[in-house]
Motif scaffolding. Structure first.
Motif, mmCIF file in Angstrom:
data_model
loop_
_atom_site.group_PDB
_atom_site.id
_atom_site.type_symbol
_atom_site.label_atom_id
_atom_site.label_comp_id
_atom_site.label_asym_id
_atom_site.label_seq_id
_atom_site.Cartn_x
_atom_site.Cartn_y
_atom_site.Cartn_z
ATOM 1 N N ASP A 48 45.308 48.159 37.103
ATOM 2 C CA ASP A 48 43.886 48.320 36.392
ATOM 3 C C ASP A 48 43.732 48.101 34.736
ATOM 4 O O ASP A 48 43.614 48.706 33.975
ATOM 5 C CB ASP A 48 43.246 49.478 36.756
ATOM 6 C CG ASP A 48 43.630 50.334 36.630
ATOM 7 O OD1 ASP A 48 44.696 50.273 36.135
ATOM 8 O OD2 ASP A 48 43.677 51.174 36.195
ATOM 9 N N LEU A 83 36.216 44.256 40.070
ATOM 10 C CA LEU A 83 35.740 45.839 39.515
ATOM 11 C C LEU A 83 34.574 46.307 39.385
ATOM 12 O O LEU A 83 33.787 46.309 38.623
ATOM 13 C CB LEU A 83 36.169 46.163 37.816
ATOM 14 C CG LEU A 83 37.967 46.585 38.061
ATOM 15 C CD1 LEU A 83 38.431 46.855 36.802
ATOM 16 C CD2 LEU A 83 38.750 47.728 39.072
ATOM 17 N N PRO A 84 33.790 47.063 39.964
ATOM 18 C CA PRO A 84 32.755 47.165 39.917
ATOM 19 C C PRO A 84 31.624 48.535 39.046
ATOM 20 O O PRO A 84 31.158 47.657 38.625
ATOM 21 C CB PRO A 84 32.503 48.385 41.445
ATOM 22 C CG PRO A 84 33.937 49.141 41.698
ATOM 23 C CD PRO A 84 34.640 47.697 40.635
ATOM 24 N N HIS A 85 32.793 48.650 38.312
ATOM 25 C CA HIS A 85 32.006 49.323 36.786
ATOM 26 C C HIS A 85 32.054 48.461 35.954
ATOM 27 O O HIS A 85 31.432 48.669 34.837
ATOM 28 C CB HIS A 85 32.831 50.373 37.178
ATOM 29 C CG HIS A 85 34.240 50.344 36.176
ATOM 30 N ND1 HIS A 85 35.284 50.348 37.068
ATOM 31 C CD2 HIS A 85 35.204 50.591 34.609
ATOM 32 C CE1 HIS A 85 36.606 50.287 37.042
ATOM 33 N NE2 HIS A 85 36.302 50.135 35.450
ATOM 34 N N ASP A 86 32.940 47.564 35.609
ATOM 35 C CA ASP A 86 33.323 46.667 34.597
ATOM 36 C C ASP A 86 32.942 45.338 35.011
ATOM 37 O O ASP A 86 33.988 44.589 35.337
ATOM 38 C CB ASP A 86 34.092 47.021 33.852
ATOM 39 C CG ASP A 86 34.242 46.203 32.646
ATOM 40 O OD1 ASP A 86 33.130 44.759 32.453
ATOM 41 O OD2 ASP A 86 34.786 47.175 31.120
ATOM 42 N N GLN A 91 40.274 43.755 39.467
ATOM 43 C CA GLN A 91 41.697 44.724 39.881
ATOM 44 C C GLN A 91 42.412 43.440 40.054
ATOM 45 O O GLN A 91 41.998 42.829 41.550
ATOM 46 C CB GLN A 91 41.272 45.455 40.545
ATOM 47 C CG GLN A 91 42.912 46.125 41.273
ATOM 48 C CD GLN A 91 42.006 47.136 42.627
ATOM 49 O OE1 GLN A 91 41.194 47.123 43.529
ATOM 50 N NE2 GLN A 91 43.103 48.376 42.721
#
Lengths: 144, 144
Positions: A48, A83-86, A91
């Motif tokens: 990550d 990546l779900p949050h960005d 990943q």
DNA sequence: CCCATCTTTATGACATATCATAAAACCTCA
DNA sequence: TGAGGTTTTATGATATGTCATAAAGATGGG
């Protein structure tokens, strides 16, 4: 005098090693560069990291890392999952093929290192390491 | 352990030095790379080398040298005069502009070296040099 | 919520590293 | 002398190094 040829020797040492290392990887029929291998190894441990963080770990720059990641992905050694949050990042996971590549290259790397360092004693190695770190530190830009 | 990070440190040391060196050359407003500078310096001493001979002296390969010579010539730092006894080759002479470039870069190089090696004693330098040569030798392909 | 700013990634431009090969000139020997 | 092998140079292809910048997403202050 010595001053003037030291950096030449430094350059020559690392380049000789890189040539040896790549030649042995090629000879084993493995389609990967030592730089790609290095990046892949880092990604096995951390999946990550940003490209900048990877770059710092392998002492390259972000642009080089971006291109190596693209190549590793293209060759199926790496997979990039959003990546779900960005939305900018992914990943980076070493694939099965990537893992097999790492496994195959590992003994070759060990052998290369042994070849390159043969006849050099432990304490000499430690001193060499220390001096090299000193040089890198001396050359590092001031953090301000 | 040490074994595994030594080549990383080696790479980092030479690359840190190259970054510092190029940055200082750029900052002085000089339009030349350190690799081109190295080649130009060699040519000041010998003007009748083949590209392969130049390559051996600067530890590069012939293809890289060919491209650097083309660039140096294009930038007017080098002139290529056909050699009468061999139609393939040219005599490579450093031009007036090339000489001025060498003169301008020289003090910067001295300063770079001093910066990079500050705090390292003479005998440590000698040992470093010796170990680096040993590594290069260990990695050199067998002559057979 | 919106704008300004920061972060992250991708990519252009140029130089070098490496391998491979093409093309031309040279050289040797039959 | 002429054919075959060698040397020398140039260049294509691909990867990396470096700087710069574009584009898109994230973030925080108002």
């Amino acid at each position: 005098m010595l001053n003037s040829i030291l950096f030449y020797s430094l350059d020559k040492a690392i380049r000789s090693y890189r040539r040896l290392a790549q030649a042995n990887i090629d000879r084993a029929g493995l389609d990967i560069t030592i730089d790609q291998w290095l990046v892949l190894r880092v990604l096995l441990e951390y999946d990550d990291l940003t490209q900048q963080e990877i770059a710092e770990r392998v002492f390259k720059d972000q642009a080089s890392v971006a291109r190596m990641l693209a190549l590793l992905t293209k060759r199926g050694l790496l997979s990039a999952v959003p990546l779900p949050h960005d939305g900018r990042r992914t990943q980076l996971r070493v694939t099965e093929a990537g893992q097999q590549m790492l496994d195959a290259v590992h003994p070759i790397v060990l052998e290369n290192r042994a070849t390159a360092l043969s006849g050099i004693k432990e304490d000499e190695l430690a001193m060499l390491q220390q001096l090299l770190e000193r040089i890198a530190l001396n050359c590092a830009p001031a953090v301000s």
